[in-house]
Design a protein around this motif. Structure first.
Motif, PDB file in Angstrom:
ATOM      1  N   LEU A  17       0.149  -0.621  -0.126  1.00  0.00           N
ATOM      2  CA  LEU A  17      -0.067  -0.277   0.004  1.00  0.00           C
ATOM      3  C   LEU A  17       0.433   1.250   0.180  1.00  0.00           C
ATOM      4  N   VAL A  18       1.728   0.897   0.790  1.00  0.00           N
ATOM      5  CA  VAL A  18       2.502   2.290   0.888  1.00  0.00           C
ATOM      6  C   VAL A  18       3.197   2.349  -0.464  1.00  0.00           C
ATOM      7  N   GLY A  19       3.491   1.430  -0.681  1.00  0.00           N
ATOM      8  CA  GLY A  19       4.464   1.913  -2.049  1.00  0.00           C
ATOM      9  C   GLY A  19       3.477   2.424  -3.542  1.00  0.00           C
ATOM     10  N   ALA A  20       2.238   1.521  -3.351  1.00  0.00           N
ATOM     11  CA  ALA A  20       1.581   1.750  -4.504  1.00  0.00           C
ATOM     12  C   ALA A  20       1.341   3.476  -4.427  1.00  0.00           C
ATOM     13  N   VAL A  21       0.674   3.696  -2.999  1.00  0.00           N
ATOM     14  CA  VAL A  21       0.141   5.170  -2.548  1.00  0.00           C
ATOM     15  C   VAL A  21       1.756   6.320  -3.463  1.00  0.00           C
ATOM     16  N   LYS A  22       2.853   6.052  -2.753  1.00  0.00           N
ATOM     17  CA  LYS A  22       3.509   6.683  -3.141  1.00  0.00           C
ATOM     18  C   LYS A  22       3.601   7.351  -4.200  1.00  0.00           C
ATOM     19  N   GLU A  23       3.766   6.237  -5.287  1.00  0.00           N
ATOM     20  CA  GLU A  23       3.939   5.373  -6.944  1.00  0.00           C
ATOM     21  C   GLU A  23       2.519   6.604  -6.797  1.00  0.00           C
ATOM     22  N   ALA A  24       1.753   6.277  -6.906  1.00  0.00           N
ATOM     23  CA  ALA A  24       0.685   7.217  -7.640  1.00  0.00           C
ATOM     24  C   ALA A  24       0.562   8.946  -6.818  1.00  0.00           C
ATOM     25  N   TYR A  25       1.541   9.289  -5.924  1.00  0.00           N
ATOM     26  CA  TYR A  25       2.154  10.684  -5.521  1.00  0.00           C
ATOM     27  C   TYR A  25       2.583  11.475  -6.427  1.00  0.00           C
ATOM     28  N   VAL A  26       3.801  10.365  -7.101  1.00  0.00           N
ATOM     29  CA  VAL A  26       5.244  10.494  -7.311  1.00  0.00           C
ATOM     30  C   VAL A  26       4.706  11.625  -9.203  1.00  0.00           C
ATOM     31  N   THR A  27       3.344  10.249  -9.496  1.00  0.00           N
ATOM     32  CA  THR A  27       3.455  10.892 -11.172  1.00  0.00           C
ATOM     33  C   THR A  27       2.270  11.126 -11.134  1.00  0.00           C
ATOM     34  N   ARG A  28       1.735  11.983  -9.684  1.00  0.00           N
ATOM     35  CA  ARG A  28       0.405  12.710 -10.336  1.00  0.00           C
ATOM     36  C   ARG A  28      -1.007  12.223 -11.262  1.00  0.00           C
ATOM     37  N   ALA A  29      -1.020  10.263 -10.291  1.00  0.00           N
ATOM     38  CA  ALA A  29      -2.089   9.556 -11.354  1.00  0.00           C
ATOM     39  C   ALA A  29      -3.026   9.940  -9.951  1.00  0.00           C
ATOM     40  N   ALA A  30      -4.473   9.687 -11.102  1.00  0.00           N
ATOM     41  CA  ALA A  30      -5.960   9.889 -10.380  1.00  0.00           C
ATOM     42  C   ALA A  30      -5.259   9.120  -8.814  1.00  0.00           C
ATOM     43  N   SER A  31      -5.426   7.435  -9.039  1.00  0.00           N
ATOM     44  CA  SER A  31      -5.953   6.662  -8.279  1.00  0.00           C
ATOM     45  C   SER A  31      -5.028   6.040  -8.072  1.00  0.00           C
ATOM     46  N   LEU A  32      -4.752   4.212  -7.071  1.00  0.00           N
ATOM     47  CA  LEU A  32      -4.267   3.340  -7.277  1.00  0.00           C
ATOM     48  C   LEU A  32      -3.985   3.169  -8.924  1.00  0.00           C
ATOM     49  N   ALA A  33      -2.629   2.545  -8.914  1.00  0.00           N
ATOM     50  CA  ALA A  33      -2.754   1.234  -9.809  1.00  0.00           C
ATOM     51  C   ALA A  33      -2.694   0.272  -9.678  1.00  0.00           C
ATOM     52  N   TRP A  34      -3.963  -0.583  -9.703  1.00  0.00           N
ATOM     53  CA  TRP A  34      -4.502  -1.625  -8.609  1.00  0.00           C
ATOM     54  C   TRP A  34      -4.464  -3.002 -10.151  1.00  0.00           C
TER      55      TRP A  34
END
Length: 419
Positions: A402-419
């Motif tokens: 979860l921590v890694g997915a949230v960090k990735e979404a934040y850094v890439t400015r994604a709208a949400s997690l990549a499930w």
């Protein structure tokens, strides 16, 4: 996608209505009309928009500067703003009681100060273009009747860049600025309805020669072509100092707003004697290009709140993960998740008290992107039950995942997690 009740009913709330749940800004009579107070969650949104503006500016070779919000009245007389906009400016403030005292004015625009930064030292043709960037406040004495939330205010915090270039560089600089403005709107999820080429009309109010205007208008047409966008020409909509490209959006209520702009200015270089040393040793007049890429923090914040109906993309959301332990036995696991997210520069909110149902409803009211529930089974397994509210996805994932997915979404400015 899970819709909020207003969306299910086909209603669209404006940012002032949404603010009742989100606490982005406040107003107070003691502060004054049109002077919103950015609350803690609003300050996060402001900071993220500022970060986006700074990154886009840096990617284009802009350099940061800082200038004062005040200037002598003589500065704005020199720039032409006093003659054109005195009625929209705040009154001068006298400093000193004798005849030699100065009159200081809250600036209505940032370009005069940026012109002074450019002319602080000589420049060679080989240095150009020079791009000066500042997230800068400016002030308009708007009438009380037209003030509205964040969309019409008296202090405007503007993502503002001024480019000083040779005449042969204008089209390339305008195209670069337009591409960055379009990229900003793509990241923000704000669809530009069209690009307007604002031209002068037959009014004598415009400054500069007919030849200068023809050259600048053609440079902007070329810039739009190079950026791959068509334009709608609008005679009479130009600034008094030059033509401009405006990225226009139409909100759900049918109101049209300018989100970003690229303007050519040959007035300021003349008035401030802005020059460069050419290859033959002669001094030549520089051309000034105004570029607003992200736009004003107030107007853009209002626009994104309305675009997403308050459920902001994860990178922009004040709280990115609401963490809900089911019972006190999971408090340690919940705090460990909070600490892991904070260590990665992320924004969790721990909500341990009350019934789980009530806490989930509160998170939905606050329109938080992710709800993370930790019960006894999840705590024992080192996992968390995550609900991505906007995407309508729910699953049980390891804490580290979860921590890694949230960090990735934040850094890439994604709208949400990549499930």
């Amino acid at each position: 996608m899970n819709l909020d009740p207003a969306d299910r009913l086909g209603l669209r709330l404006d940012h002032r209505d949404l603010n009742r749940d989100l606490d982005i800004f406040a107003t107070d009579p003691l502060a004054g009309s049109g002077l919103p107070l950015w609350l803690p969650d609003g300050a996060v949104v402001f900071a993220e928009l500022e970060r986006l503006a700074a990154e886009l500016a840096a990617a284009d070779g802009c350099v940061p500067i800082k200038t004062p919000v005040l200037g002598k009245r003589a500065l704005f007389e020199r720039s032409g703003h006093w003659a054109k906009f005195a009625d929209d400016m705040f009154p001068p403030m006298a400093v000193g009681s004798d005849a030699a005292g100065e009159e200081l004015v809250l600036r209505p625009a940032n370009c005069p100060h940026h012109a002074l930064v450019y002319r602080a030292r000589p420049h060679s043709y080989r240095e150009l273009p020079i791009r000066l960037h500042e997230l800068a406040p400016m002030f308009r004495a708007e009438r009380s009747g037209v003030l509205s939330g964040l969309s019409r205010v008296r202090q405007i915090n503007l993502d503002d860049t001024h480019v000083f270039c040779r005449p042969d560089q204008v089209a390339d600089e305008a195209a670069k600025a337009l591409r960055s403005a379009l990229k900003a709107q793509e990241i923000l999820g704000l669809r530009g309805d069209y690009v307007r080429l604002s031209l002068r009309d037959s009014s004598p109010a415009y400054l500069g020669s007919a030849e200068q205007w023809r050259g600048a208008e053609e440079a902007l047409r070329k810039a739009a072509s190079e950026a791959g966008v068509g334009v709608v020409e609008a005679p009479g909509e130009a600034a008094f100092y030059g033509p401009k490209l405006d990225l226009q959006v139409i909100d759900p209520r049918g109101h049209e707003e300018t989100i970003a702009t690229v303007q050519v200015d040959f007035n300021q270089p003349e008035r401030f004697d802005l020059t460069y040393d050419d290859a033959d040793g002669s001094r030549k007049r520089v051309v000034m290009v105004h570029r607003g890429t992200v736009g004003s923090m107030e107007r853009v914040a209002a626009a994104v709140l309305e675009r997403y109906q308050g459920r902001l993309p994860l990178w922009l959301a004040p709280t990115q993960v609401a963490i809900l332990p089911v019972s006190p036995g999971q408090d340690a696991a919940a705090q460990a998740l909070v600490d892991a997210l904070v260590a990665e520069g992320l924004r969790p909110r721990l909500d341990p008290d009350g019934s789980l149902g009530a806490r989930i409803r509160e998170s939905r009211r606050r329109r938080e992107p992710l709800i993370a529930v930790i019960g006894p089974a999840e705590a024992e397994a080192g996992e968390v039950q995550v609900r991505d509210v906007g995407a309508g996805v729910e699953g049980r994932v390891p804490v580290a995942g979860l921590v890694g997915a949230v960090k990735e979404a934040y850094v890439t400015r994604a709208a949400s997690l990549a499930w």
